[in-house]
Design a protein around this motif. Structure first.
Motif, PDB file in Angstrom:
ATOM      1  N   ARG A 124       0.830  -1.208   0.000  1.00 23.12           N
ATOM      2  CA  ARG A 124       0.000   0.000   0.000  1.00 23.12           C
ATOM      3  C   ARG A 124       0.872   1.269   0.000  1.00 23.12           C
ATOM      4  O   ARG A 124       1.748   1.424   0.846  1.00 23.12           O
ATOM      5  CB  ARG A 124      -0.900  -0.014   1.237  1.00 23.12           C
ATOM      6  CG  ARG A 124      -1.843   1.166   1.328  1.00 23.12           C
ATOM      7  CD  ARG A 124      -2.718   1.017   2.571  1.00 23.12           C
ATOM      8  NE  ARG A 124      -3.168   2.326   3.038  1.00 23.12           N
ATOM      9  CZ  ARG A 124      -4.190   3.008   2.509  1.00 23.12           C
ATOM     10  NH1 ARG A 124      -4.890   2.497   1.515  1.00 23.12           N
ATOM     11  NH2 ARG A 124      -4.514   4.190   2.974  1.00 23.12           N
ATOM     12  N   GLN A 177      -1.441  -1.358  -4.014  1.00 26.37           N
ATOM     13  CA  GLN A 177      -2.593  -0.463  -3.891  1.00 26.37           C
ATOM     14  C   GLN A 177      -2.092   0.985  -3.811  1.00 26.37           C
ATOM     15  O   GLN A 177      -1.368   1.343  -2.879  1.00 26.37           O
ATOM     16  CB  GLN A 177      -3.379  -0.833  -2.633  1.00 26.37           C
ATOM     17  CG  GLN A 177      -4.681  -0.072  -2.506  1.00 26.37           C
ATOM     18  CD  GLN A 177      -5.268  -0.204  -1.111  1.00 26.37           C
ATOM     19  OE1 GLN A 177      -4.941  -1.151  -0.378  1.00 26.37           O
ATOM     20  NE2 GLN A 177      -6.110   0.735  -0.736  1.00 26.37           N
ATOM     21  N   THR A 234      -3.136   4.804  -3.438  1.00 22.81           N
ATOM     22  CA  THR A 234      -4.199   5.755  -3.094  1.00 22.81           C
ATOM     23  C   THR A 234      -3.698   7.155  -3.439  1.00 22.81           C
ATOM     24  O   THR A 234      -2.662   7.591  -2.926  1.00 22.81           O
ATOM     25  CB  THR A 234      -4.518   5.692  -1.588  1.00 22.81           C
ATOM     26  OG1 THR A 234      -4.758   4.322  -1.255  1.00 22.81           O
ATOM     27  CG2 THR A 234      -5.723   6.540  -1.252  1.00 22.81           C
TER      28      THR A 234
END
Ligand SMILES: [Zn+2]
Length: 468
Positions: A403, A435, A437
């Motif tokens: 992430r 991931q 973001t």
């Protein structure tokens, strides 16, 4: 003819002599005027003489060095060359932090007075504490004068400063609005002629900073490198003129060559880079003839070492190891500051014998953990995000192995296509599905120090050890 206009003692106009309490600062500055022209070997001789005096003091009064030198059978008097000096083991930031009390001198030389303390901003975690003396400040002020002269900053002009003021409450409110102070430096004001200083806290919105700066219309503007980059990015989008501006001074973080060019273009003035640190004060300032940065060798022994801890050859890039020559209260000896620099090729054409740096990279950026749990240097990601464009500032934070949060302060040209390319660039960098973001921000939140970190690895095994 001195660069500075000395304020003479009453009745002593020519030759002017300085006011009593500041005459020592003036003497130190004049001493630096002389030593800068010495041959490199003479400068090294002087440094060794000073370091022997420092080590004699350390053996008697600083527990850590007392034990260290004894353990390695090193006597100060035997240090006659740099290779003798390099027998002293390197000192890490972690050692300093965990044994701080042992680095504090039990006694100070006659005439040396304990004053306040300073600490690093702790961008990498725990701050490094530094205890100061009157002698530290004496040399700090002398180097302040030298830096002004070398950078061509005439202190009779108007200076505007936007920095992390560390103020709170009503005072912070005042600095957020921008405030006027009578001179650049209150301690030196009785010594030399000085113009006014306009100061603002860096937490102010960058567009407001620019409007304030236009109102102040300064001759010089000083700020943190990251803030200058942000303002430059806005100015290149929406050009503004600063008619009286003669130079911009960048402090605090690393200034890349690309950023320096962009800032100069955006402000329409040359950029002077000041390289300093809380541990040692002034490290290097721009060569007056524009050949790079000269090390303040009267203040520090500035070693540049390769991966096998050997001195780098001219032109090579290596890690900086510092020895503070005038702090007898908490001396740093062969301290790994964590910065990287490139050495110049031999002696500077300007004639100064002081070492020359062509580039300062500052703190090493952290590594991220990519596919296969490999560490990868984050500089590549900085480069590819910069190439995508469409934004003023970015920050990537690896929060876990799979992430990453990327924060973007977009400029007016930002589109969905930029966002797509950014996702792809991050995926490519990590070499595995991760991931991503994306957070679009008006501005990036600054830590109290004002030192913005564009790359942060929060994974415990994130290779932060080498980061500053
Ligand atoms: Zn030079």
């Amino acid at each position: 003819m001195s660069f500075f206009r000395l304020r003479p003692v009453a009745g002593c106009c020519w030759p002017a002599i300085p006011e009593g309490s500041l005459s020592q600062v003036w003497t130190a500055y004049l001493a630096l005027e002389r030593t800068q022209w010495l041959a490199p070997t003479e400068i090294e001789c002087g440094q060794l003489e000073q370091v022997r005096a420092l080590l004699e003091h350390c053996v008697r009064h600083v527990p850590y060095y007392h034990a260290l030198l004894a353990a390695h059978s090193i006597t100060p008097a035997a240090i006659q060359s740099m290779s003798d000096f390099r027998r002293i083991p390197l000192l890490s930031r972690q050692t300093w932090q965990s044994h701080f009390e042992k680095f504090c001198a039990g006694e100070l030389p006659a005439g040396t007075v304990a004053l306040d303390e300073d600490s690093t901003s702790g961008t990498s975690g725990i701050p490094v504490r530094v205890l100061k003396t009157n002698i530290c400040y004496l040399w700090w002020l002398a180097h302040y004068l030298r830096d002004l002269e070398w950078s061509g900053l005439d202190p009779t002009g108007t200076m505007a400063v936007v920095r992390a003021t560390l103020k709170t409450g009503a005072e912070l409110e005042q600095f957020l609005q921008g405030t006027r102070l009578p001179n650049w430096n209150p301690i030196l004001a009785p010594l030399i002629d000085m113009g006014p200083l306009f100061a603002m806290d860096m937490a102010q919105d960058p567009h407001r900073q620019i409007e304030w700066l236009r109102g102040v219309d300064p001759h010089y503007f000083l700020s943190h490198a990251s803030n200058l980059e942000l303002l430059a990015s806005i100015l290149l989008d929406e050009p503004r003129r600063f008619p009286r501006l003669r130079a911009v001074q960048a402090i605090s973080e690393t200034l890349t060559e690309e950023a320096q060019t962009r800032i100069a273009q955006a402000f329409g003035a040359p950029v002077k880079n000041l390289y300093s640190c809380a541990e040692a004060g002034y490290l290097a300032s721009p060569c007056p003839k524009g050949h790079g940065l000269h090390v303040h060798a009267e203040n520090v022994i500035f070693e540049v070492l390769d991966d096998s801890d050997q001195p780098c050859q001219p032109g090579a890039t290596g890690r900086v190891v510092l020895t503070t020559l005038h702090n007898f209260r908490t001396p740093f000896i062969r301290y790994e500051i964590g910065d990287q620099v490139t050495l110049g090729q031999g002696r500077c054409p300007c004639g100064r014998g002081l070492p020359l740096l062509t580039r300062v990279f500052g703190k090493r950026r952290p590594t991220f953990i990519v596919a296969g749990r490999r560490r990868k240097h984050s500089s590549d990601l900085v480069h590819s995000l910069s190439l995508i464009g469409g934004h003023h500032q970015h920050q990537a934070v690896q929060q876990s192995l799979d992430r990453v949060v990327v924060r973007i302060v977009p400029n007016r040209s930002w589109t969905a296509d930029h966002a797509d390319r950014l996702h792809r660039a991050v995926q490519e960098f990590f070499e595995a599905p991760i991931q991503v973001t994306l957070e679009i921000k008006d501005r990036l939140e600054l830590p109290p120090s004002g030192k913005l970190q564009s790359m942060i690895c929060e994974v415990s095994d994130g290779g932060q050890a080498a980061a500053g």
